[in-house]
Write a protein that holds these residues in place. Structure first.
Motif, PDB file in Angstrom:
ATOM      1  N   ALA A 285     -19.039 -52.326 -39.885  1.00  0.00           N
ATOM      2  CA  ALA A 285     -20.210 -52.125 -38.940  1.00  0.00           C
ATOM      3  C   ALA A 285     -19.605 -50.831 -37.241  1.00  0.00           C
ATOM      4  O   ALA A 285     -18.169 -51.446 -37.824  1.00  0.00           O
ATOM      5  CB  ALA A 285     -20.543 -53.399 -38.325  1.00  0.00           C
ATOM      6  N   GLU A 286     -20.268 -50.368 -36.784  1.00  0.00           N
ATOM      7  CA  GLU A 286     -19.680 -50.228 -35.696  1.00  0.00           C
ATOM      8  C   GLU A 286     -18.662 -51.067 -34.261  1.00  0.00           C
ATOM      9  O   GLU A 286     -17.972 -50.954 -34.146  1.00  0.00           O
ATOM     10  CB  GLU A 286     -20.901 -49.281 -34.782  1.00  0.00           C
ATOM     11  N   THR A 287     -19.305 -52.495 -34.664  1.00  0.00           N
ATOM     12  CA  THR A 287     -19.534 -53.476 -33.565  1.00  0.00           C
ATOM     13  C   THR A 287     -17.419 -53.901 -34.665  1.00  0.00           C
ATOM     14  O   THR A 287     -16.655 -55.200 -33.639  1.00  0.00           O
ATOM     15  CB  THR A 287     -20.095 -54.915 -33.858  1.00  0.00           C
ATOM     16  N   ASP A 288     -17.297 -53.682 -35.578  1.00  0.00           N
ATOM     17  CA  ASP A 288     -15.850 -54.199 -36.507  1.00  0.00           C
ATOM     18  C   ASP A 288     -15.356 -52.964 -35.582  1.00  0.00           C
ATOM     19  O   ASP A 288     -14.972 -52.294 -34.469  1.00  0.00           O
ATOM     20  CB  ASP A 288     -15.418 -54.273 -37.555  1.00  0.00           C
ATOM     21  N   THR A 289     -13.558 -53.577 -35.321  1.00  0.00           N
ATOM     22  CA  THR A 289     -12.705 -52.607 -34.450  1.00  0.00           C
ATOM     23  C   THR A 289     -12.101 -52.077 -35.781  1.00  0.00           C
ATOM     24  O   THR A 289     -11.952 -52.475 -37.418  1.00  0.00           O
ATOM     25  CB  THR A 289     -11.360 -53.887 -34.159  1.00  0.00           C
ATOM     26  N   ILE A 290     -11.154 -51.084 -35.566  1.00  0.00           N
ATOM     27  CA  ILE A 290     -10.372 -50.245 -36.096  1.00  0.00           C
ATOM     28  C   ILE A 290      -9.430 -51.295 -37.158  1.00  0.00           C
ATOM     29  O   ILE A 290      -8.708 -51.367 -37.860  1.00  0.00           O
ATOM     30  CB  ILE A 290      -9.720 -49.237 -35.414  1.00  0.00           C
ATOM     31  N   LEU A 291      -8.799 -52.431 -36.151  1.00  0.00           N
ATOM     32  CA  LEU A 291      -7.890 -53.244 -36.716  1.00  0.00           C
ATOM     33  C   LEU A 291      -8.187 -54.256 -37.460  1.00  0.00           C
ATOM     34  O   LEU A 291      -7.753 -54.775 -38.407  1.00  0.00           O
ATOM     35  CB  LEU A 291      -6.879 -54.101 -35.462  1.00  0.00           C
ATOM     36  N   ALA A 292      -9.356 -54.496 -37.381  1.00  0.00           N
ATOM     37  CA  ALA A 292      -9.757 -54.936 -38.021  1.00  0.00           C
ATOM     38  C   ALA A 292     -10.312 -55.173 -39.132  1.00  0.00           C
ATOM     39  O   ALA A 292     -10.062 -55.297 -40.564  1.00  0.00           O
ATOM     40  CB  ALA A 292     -11.624 -55.972 -37.419  1.00  0.00           C
ATOM     41  N   ALA A 293     -10.781 -53.436 -39.368  1.00  0.00           N
ATOM     42  CA  ALA A 293     -10.960 -53.195 -40.860  1.00  0.00           C
ATOM     43  C   ALA A 293      -9.986 -52.139 -41.470  1.00  0.00           C
ATOM     44  O   ALA A 293      -9.436 -53.278 -42.361  1.00  0.00           O
ATOM     45  CB  ALA A 293     -11.250 -51.579 -40.106  1.00  0.00           C
ATOM     46  N   ALA A 294      -8.485 -52.276 -40.736  1.00  0.00           N
ATOM     47  CA  ALA A 294      -7.301 -52.280 -41.533  1.00  0.00           C
ATOM     48  C   ALA A 294      -6.490 -53.775 -42.501  1.00  0.00           C
ATOM     49  O   ALA A 294      -6.373 -53.494 -43.684  1.00  0.00           O
ATOM     50  CB  ALA A 294      -6.359 -52.151 -40.790  1.00  0.00           C
ATOM     51  N   ARG A 295      -7.450 -54.806 -41.427  1.00  0.00           N
ATOM     52  CA  ARG A 295      -6.716 -55.836 -42.169  1.00  0.00           C
ATOM     53  C   ARG A 295      -7.842 -56.568 -42.969  1.00  0.00           C
ATOM     54  O   ARG A 295      -7.009 -56.765 -44.563  1.00  0.00           O
ATOM     55  CB  ARG A 295      -7.200 -57.713 -40.687  1.00  0.00           C
TER      56      ARG A 295
END
Length: 355
Positions: A285-295
């Protein structure tokens, strides 16, 4: 060992080697490091470093202000206090020894008086917030400047004033360094004749009657800094001359540097993040951060504060756009060069990063 003129400047590609550990008070120590290659350290007084601490189940990234001065570039020192729930600093106190090596990121940070044209300063700190003030004061001292610093530090007790002896030694040799210590209570059986209580407007007026003419730098817990801001604003101080450092989430306005000024991330809108070096593509989702997506996809991006202050999670964006709202952890030059902070960057459409 090469002569100074032949030495290179240290970069965080090289690990640091611990050379000394000096106890400052209970659960607090100054850790001094050198570059094994003999490289020199280059940074601005007041900046910080992020240490990669190898705790069990780690690593853990923790950010510490540099307490040494860039005028003494052969070593670099951080001074850290372990709170009751500390993990990283507690590990350092229990395990770091001279000869130990540890990975570090940085230096970084915008809290510095390096570019200031002011002639008169007011440094206000509480507890371990004294560390950037020590760095800036020592740097000005070593430069041979005509000091005009009112140096205020607040602590629980006199015995908990970090760097007290060093500061008193410097002040005894310069009329321009005016020390003002404030404690909540005296040490048992040791009379205290200085300021006592909580820092307030009355103390400020007594300590620095010419505060309106000074540039103010403040560091400490957020409630303390809020009290300082309120005291200054209530006395008509020009807050454009106020600067603060904090590794806690800000409670007021944040410094925004979005790539897309007109876009607000939407929880119902999907985005796609490609981690180019890892060959992983994630739909989020656009509300996810790049950091959250990586983890979420098993990738490790080093991170510290997670709200855009420390700069530990800086990564190169190779394509696409993000909405980034940070709090000073990245410079305009880095943004122009394509870097983002993963912890506070939301992907818009398709984005690729060099991870």
């Amino acid at each position: 060992m090469p002569r100074n003129s032949e030495r290179t400047v240290w970069t965080d590609a090289e690990m640091l080697e611990c050379v000394s550990i000096i106890p400052e008070m209970d659960n607090t120590a100054s850790f001094t490091f050198k570059a094994p290659s003999g490289a020199l350290f280059e940074y601005d007084a007041g900046q910080f470093m992020t240490l990669e601490i190898p705790v069990p189940g780690g690593p853990l990234h923790r950010t510490y202000t540099i307490s040494s001065s860039p005028s003494r570039p052969r070593t670099i020192t951080i001074t850290a206090k372990a709170q009751a729930d500390s993990i990283g600093t507690r590990w350092m106190l229990d395990n770091l020894r001279p000869g130990s090596r540890i990975k570090a990121l940085g230096p970084a940070g915008l809290f510095t008086n390096a570019g200031s044209t002011a002639k008169k300063f007011l440094f206000i700190s509480a507890g371990s917030g004294i560390t950037p003030m020590m760095s800036m004061t020592t740097n000005m001292w070593d430069d041979g400047d005509n000091l005009d610093i009112v140096f205020v530090n607040c602590a629980k007790r006199p015995s908990e004033i970090i760097f007290r002896q060093r500061l008193e030694q410097m002040a005894s040799r310069s009329e321009g360094l005016d020390l003002k210590f404030v404690v909540e209570e005296p040490d048992p059986y040791r009379p205290w004749t200085g300021y006592q209580g909580m820092f307030n407007q009355l103390m400020l007026g007594l300590m620095a009657p010419d505060y309106l003419e000074r540039e103010v730098y403040c560091c400490g817990p957020e409630p303390f800094m809020q009290a300082v801001r309120d005291a200054l604003a209530g006395l008509g101080f020009d807050m454009d001359n106020y600067h603060q450092e904090s590794f806690h989430a800000p409670v007021e306005t944040s410094a925004e540097q979005p790539d897309f000024d007109d876009v607000v991330p939407d929880d119902d809108t999907k985005a796609e993040v490609t981690f180019a070096a890892s060959g992983v593509t994630a739909k989020v989702a656009e509300t996810d951060t790049i950091l959250a997506a990586a983890r979420a996809n098993g990738l490790n991006i080093p991170s510290g504060c997670t709200f855009g202050v420390c700069g530990t999670c800086k990564v190169k964006k190779t394509s696409g756009e993000v909405h980034m709202v940070h709090n000073g952890g990245i410079s305009d030059d880095d943004i122009d060069a394509g870097y983002i902070l993963a912890c506070c960057s939301n992907p818009i459409g398709k984005v690729a990063v060099d991870i």
